[in-house]
Write a protein that holds these residues in place. Structure first.
Motif, PDB file in Angstrom:
ATOM      1  N   LEU A 229       0.777  -1.173   0.069  1.00 21.36           N
ATOM      2  CA  LEU A 229       0.136  -0.074  -0.097  1.00 21.36           C
ATOM      3  C   LEU A 229       0.856   1.290   0.132  1.00 21.36           C
ATOM      4  O   LEU A 229       0.626   2.298  -0.625  1.00 21.36           O
TER       5      LEU A 229
ATOM      6  N   ASP B 201      -8.728   5.625  -2.090  1.00 14.09           N
ATOM      7  CA  ASP B 201      -9.884   6.388  -2.824  1.00 14.09           C
ATOM      8  C   ASP B 201      -9.756   7.650  -2.248  1.00 14.09           C
ATOM      9  O   ASP B 201      -9.879   8.054  -1.112  1.00 14.09           O
TER      10      ASP B 201
ATOM     11  N   ILE C  89     -19.758  -2.822   2.397  1.00 12.83           N
ATOM     12  CA  ILE C  89     -18.947  -1.951   2.891  1.00 12.83           C
ATOM     13  C   ILE C  89     -19.027  -0.275   1.913  1.00 12.83           C
ATOM     14  O   ILE C  89     -18.987   0.517   2.726  1.00 12.83           O
ATOM     15  N   ARG C  90     -18.875  -0.670   0.982  1.00 14.53           N
ATOM     16  CA  ARG C  90     -18.861   0.464  -0.228  1.00 14.53           C
ATOM     17  C   ARG C  90     -20.020   1.494   0.030  1.00 14.53           C
ATOM     18  O   ARG C  90     -20.000   2.624   0.157  1.00 14.53           O
TER      19      ARG C  90
ATOM     20  N   ARG D  99      -5.836 -11.271  -2.505  1.00 13.06           N
ATOM     21  CA  ARG D  99      -6.594 -10.867  -1.481  1.00 13.06           C
ATOM     22  C   ARG D  99      -6.928  -9.113  -1.628  1.00 13.06           C
ATOM     23  O   ARG D  99      -7.651  -8.629  -1.651  1.00 13.06           O
TER      24      ARG D  99
ATOM     25  N   GLY E 256     -13.099  -4.659  -5.206  1.00  9.66           N
ATOM     26  CA  GLY E 256     -14.587  -4.451  -4.499  1.00  9.66           C
ATOM     27  C   GLY E 256     -14.946  -3.250  -3.990  1.00  9.66           C
ATOM     28  O   GLY E 256     -16.145  -2.884  -3.880  1.00  9.66           O
ATOM     29  N   LEU E 257     -13.858  -2.336  -3.682  1.00  7.43           N
ATOM     30  CA  LEU E 257     -14.144  -0.879  -3.103  1.00  7.43           C
ATOM     31  C   LEU E 257     -13.913   0.035  -4.279  1.00  7.43           C
ATOM     32  O   LEU E 257     -14.166   1.184  -4.276  1.00  7.43           O
TER      33      LEU E 257
ATOM     34  N   LEU F 204     -14.846 -10.535   6.800  1.00  2.00           N
ATOM     35  CA  LEU F 204     -15.039  -9.109   6.274  1.00  2.00           C
ATOM     36  C   LEU F 204     -16.315  -9.179   5.390  1.00  2.00           C
ATOM     37  O   LEU F 204     -16.801 -10.097   4.530  1.00  2.00           O
TER      38      LEU F 204
ATOM     39  N   ILE G 299      -5.937   1.084   2.556  1.00  2.63           N
ATOM     40  CA  ILE G 299      -6.592   0.764   1.182  1.00  2.63           C
ATOM     41  C   ILE G 299      -7.809   1.944   0.877  1.00  2.63           C
ATOM     42  O   ILE G 299      -7.724   2.254  -0.187  1.00  2.63           O
ATOM     43  N   LEU G 300      -8.542   2.234   1.831  1.00  4.81           N
ATOM     44  CA  LEU G 300      -9.567   3.391   1.740  1.00  4.81           C
ATOM     45  C   LEU G 300      -8.995   4.725   1.294  1.00  4.81           C
ATOM     46  O   LEU G 300      -9.738   5.525   0.792  1.00  4.81           O
ATOM     47  N   ARG G 301      -7.605   4.802   1.733  1.00  2.14           N
ATOM     48  CA  ARG G 301      -7.075   6.120   1.859  1.00  2.14           C
ATOM     49  C   ARG G 301      -6.698   6.284   0.112  1.00  2.14           C
ATOM     50  O   ARG G 301      -6.604   7.304  -0.362  1.00  2.14           O
TER      51      ARG G 301
ATOM     52  N   GLU H  33      -5.071  -5.689  10.066  1.00  2.00           N
ATOM     53  CA  GLU H  33      -6.220  -5.838   9.155  1.00  2.00           C
ATOM     54  C   GLU H  33      -6.729  -4.346   9.134  1.00  2.00           C
ATOM     55  O   GLU H  33      -7.171  -3.812   8.049  1.00  2.00           O
TER      56      GLU H  33
ATOM     57  N   LEU I  92      -9.489  -4.246  -3.495  1.00  2.00           N
ATOM     58  CA  LEU I  92      -9.390  -2.811  -4.035  1.00  2.00           C
ATOM     59  C   LEU I  92     -10.451  -2.733  -5.335  1.00  2.00           C
ATOM     60  O   LEU I  92     -11.098  -1.802  -5.279  1.00  2.00           O
TER      61      LEU I  92
ATOM     62  N   ASN J 260       0.688   4.220  -2.985  1.00  2.00           N
ATOM     63  CA  ASN J 260       0.044   5.383  -2.464  1.00  2.00           C
ATOM     64  C   ASN J 260       0.543   6.444  -3.466  1.00  2.00           C
ATOM     65  O   ASN J 260      -0.035   7.453  -3.310  1.00  2.00           O
TER      66      ASN J 260
ATOM     67  N   ILE K  91     -11.496   0.627  -6.206  1.00  2.00           N
ATOM     68  CA  ILE K  91     -10.052   1.762  -6.204  1.00  2.00           C
ATOM     69  C   ILE K  91      -9.473   1.081  -7.448  1.00  2.00           C
ATOM     70  O   ILE K  91      -8.935  -0.153  -7.591  1.00  2.00           O
TER      71      ILE K  91
ATOM     72  N   LEU L 179     -17.723  -6.382   0.034  1.00  2.00           N
ATOM     73  CA  LEU L 179     -16.922  -5.270  -0.194  1.00  2.00           C
ATOM     74  C   LEU L 179     -17.917  -4.246  -0.680  1.00  2.00           C
ATOM     75  O   LEU L 179     -17.975  -3.267  -0.406  1.00  2.00           O
ATOM     76  N   LYS L 180     -18.939  -4.697  -1.622  1.00  2.00           N
ATOM     77  CA  LYS L 180     -19.995  -3.721  -2.273  1.00  2.00           C
ATOM     78  C   LYS L 180     -20.846  -3.292  -0.761  1.00  2.00           C
ATOM     79  O   LYS L 180     -21.083  -1.993  -0.838  1.00  2.00           O
TER      80      LYS L 180
END
Lengths: 457, 221
Positions: free
Chosen positions: A386, B52, B12-13, A421, A428-429, B6, B48-50, B41, A426, A390, A431, B9-10
């Motif tokens: 990551l 975005d 969570i999104r 994974r 799924g979200l 978890l 990962i969210l960062r 985790e 990534l 970044n 990105i 992901l959809k």
């Protein structure tokens, strides 16, 4: 913490075997150190060392310099401590006889010979017999690996065999299974031009290599917690578990026995020194550790122990034994609590490639791509990836060893699954960044890698 | 221990706001051990969210997310974020919402079951917290958690080769019970008659509470 540690070690050497070299090794080492000689059957006793006949290995625990061994002697348990273990497994078939029988068969047959991890003299024998068989009308395939053919004479011998009609695969991943008509060898080889799988229906499959050993020894090696490693990356005869040495069968001609014995007695003397001072590459913070046992299960070298008293929550702590640790860093990347700490410093800055120093390192040394090396691809954590993603890069390349070549058993595999994974999360979200795994070895060209990394996604 | 994994992901999104500052909060308890919600985790998901660019993220982990006092340590950090994404089990998520009603804490995990690792990376259900344990009568194998039909009187007859008719991946609990009682020489237990199970001790009886009155001190004595 990150300081040098001294630990006393036991000088006793436990030897399992029955052949002449095993007995001679025991004799030489016992001049200086106590030796236990265990045999699944019986060997002639000697006054120089303790003999354990009709022995079965029941359990084996501990780390380099302080192993706890339980042996069943005529089905009664006996406990020993040893600092080092040397195993001399017996081969399960006579290679010469098997090859002769195959080659001399009258009806033309399809014969597949697998030869990986053999000493050069044995490999030469295999190729000569293969050529003879092809000359007699058999269809012969030989499956081997690039390490096997890297000796000076091997390539010449292989060419002569090819001229005789033998098909040689130098880099195949293969699997043998039974079918209704006999045995099928399924293989994937890039020398076929693609990554497709190819099947050979064989009348006979002859396996030549260190993993072909008698059942007693397969069981001993299983209990010792080392994988049957046909790679010759460890020398002399070291395994994934420090302090356990296996002199794989088919190691060569009689004149090398002297060298083997000398090496082993030297190793025994070194291991039995007054104590070994070593730096600790990785250690565990007892207050953070959740005792989830991940590091213990994941360590390819069985270097993690638990049970020693601690003032932490659980009254017990996980410990990485510096004498057994081979510095791969898998524990560091897998620890869910981030309790494993390391002394290695990381260099800051933008990178495009993360690589295992054993596979990708030599390729990237031209320095034209910004990269960072790790002791094993398995130690490349998601956090590392990551950090690299970044920056402005949308793609991060991670170089790891080809399948079956990882020096730390399955570091490359763990890395690959980790990347799958990461990419799933990534995607799924939503990105649009990805990590890409490239499996490389010394036979790849640096130019190809550099070009691939430079390509627009 | 409690096993969670978890959420898709959809989901969570969809539950996250359009943009904002998120605290991804892990727990050093059970979810660390089942590799889904520990500090690693939490840091990974925050990282990962960062990526975005709509979100600013931070990460943390508390010793147990179900203890008020440990949550109290977060007060200052919570004033710097808009929403909390919790990687704890449902208990931790609720504790966060109760203790900090002014900020919403979302569940990133689905809490699945009570179980144990049967091999590294694989967790299997072992207990349904029915509140009336019968393991002393069944050779240590739970017919509630491990029998697909919660049967208490023996096998249903649908098993094949020791596997449940619902899935070959599930062992027939009653086969296991029989085998174990047999090896313990206690097969006669299967012939004992017992009153029906008291399901009011299970979730069927409503939300449960356990008290140790000896540990609770009243104001006046």
């Amino acid at each position: 913490m990150a300081e040098k540690q001294m630990r006393p070690v036991k000088s006793t050497v436990l030897i399992w075997g029955e052949n002449d070299t095993a007995i001679r090794t025991a004799g030489v080492i016992s001049d200086r150190q106590p030796v236990l000689f265990a045999c699944p059957n019986q060997v002639l006793p000697s006054d120089k060392y303790t003999n354990i006949n009709n022995a079965r290995l029941e359990s084996f625990e501990g780390t380099n310099g302080s192993f706890k061994v339980v042996v069943m002697i005529d089905e009664k348990p006996a406990s020993f401590e040893a600092g080092m273990v040397i195993v001399f497994p017996e081969p399960d078939h006579n290679v010469r006889a098997s090859l002769d029988e195959a080659v001399m068969a009258d009806d033309p047959e399809t014969i597949v010979i697998t030869a990986v991890g053999c000493e050069p003299a044995i490999f030469d024998l295999v190729i000569q017999k293969a050529a003879a068989g092809a000359g007699k009308g058999h269809r012969i395939y030989v499956i081997t690996d690039e390490l096997q053919v890297s000796s000076r004479t091997a390539e010449e011998t292989c060419q002569l065999a090819r001229d005789a009609g033998v098909v040689i695969f130098k880099d195949a991943g293969f699997r043998v299974y039974d079918s209704d008509s006999g045995q099928v060898v399924e293989l994937t080889s890039s020398s076929l031009g693609s990554n497709d799988t190819f099947e050979i229906e064989a009348d006979r499959v002859i396996a030549v290599g260190p993993s072909q050993m008698k059942g007693d020894y397969i069981e001993i090696i299983r209990k010792l917690g080392v994988r049957q490693d046909s790679s010759q990356d460890r020398y002399p005869f070291r395994t994934s578990r420090e302090g356990v040495v296996i002199v794989w069968p088919l190691w060569g001609e009689p004149r090398t026995a002297e060298t083997i014995i000398e090496i082993l007695s030297l190793a025994a003397a070194i291991y039995a020194g007054e104590g070994i001072e070593t730096e600790v590459p990785y250690w565990i913070e007892p207050e953070i550790c959740a005792l989830c046992l991940t590091c213990y299960r994941v360590c390819p070298h069985k270097a993690v122990r638990f049970g020693s008293k601690s003032e932490n929550l659980y009254g017990q702590a996980m410990n990485i034994d510096p004498l057994a640790c081979m510095g791969c860093g898998l524990c560091w990347s897998e620890c869910p609590a981030r309790a494993v700490r390391r002394t290695a410093a990381t260099s800051p800055g933008r990178v495009m490639v993360l690589a295992c120093e054993n596979s990708g390192g030599p390729l990237l040394s031209s320095g034209r791509l910004p990269y960072r090396l790790y002791p094993c691809a398995g130690s490349i954590s998601i956090k590392d990836m990551l950090e690299a993603l970044n920056a402005d890069a949308d793609r991060l390349y991670v170089l790891t060893c080809r399948d079956g070549k990882c020096q730390h058993e399955y570091g490359g595999q763990r890395l690959s699954r980790r990347v799958v994974r990461l990419n799933n999360v990534l995607a799924g979200l939503g990105i649009e960044k990805r990590a890409v795994v490239l499996k490389v070895s010394a036979k790849d060209r640096a130019e190809d890698i550099i070009r691939k990394v430079g390509e627009r996604p | 221990m409690i096993i969670g994994d978890l959420k898709p992901l959809k989901e969570i999104r969809d539950m996250l706001p359009e943009h904002g500052r998120i605290l991804v909060l892990g727990c050093r308890g059970c979810v660390t051990v089942c590799q889904t919600g520990g500090l690693q985790e939490a840091e990974n998901l925050a990282g990962i969210l960062r990526l975005d660019r709509r979100y600013e993220t931070a990460s943390a982990a508390v010793p147990r997310q179900c203890e008020w006092e440990f949550l109290g340590q977060l007060t200052e950090q919570l004033s710097t974020v808009d929403i909390v994404l919790s990687l704890a089990c449902g208990i931790g998520v609720q504790a966060m919402n109760e203790h900090f009603p002014g900020i919403q804490t979302l569940p990133a995990l689905n809490t699945r079951f009570l179980g144990m690792p049967v091999e590294h990376g694989m967790f299997a259900e072992r207990c349904q917290s029915c509140g009336d344990c019968v393991l002393h009568l069944t050779g240590g194998i739970c017919p509630i958690a491990r029998c697909s039909k919660n049967l208490l009187n023996g096998p249903c007859g649908g098993s094949q080769n020791g596997r449940c008719e619902i899935s070959k991946d599930i062992e027939c609990a009653w086969q296991l019970i029989y085998d174990r009682l047999n090896s313990l020489d206690q097969l006669d237990r299967l012939m004992e008659i017992r009153p029906p199970k008291d399901w009011s001790a299970a979730r069927d009886g409503g939300p449960r509470r356990m008290t140790r009155e000896d540990l609770m001190i009243d104001g006046d004595e």
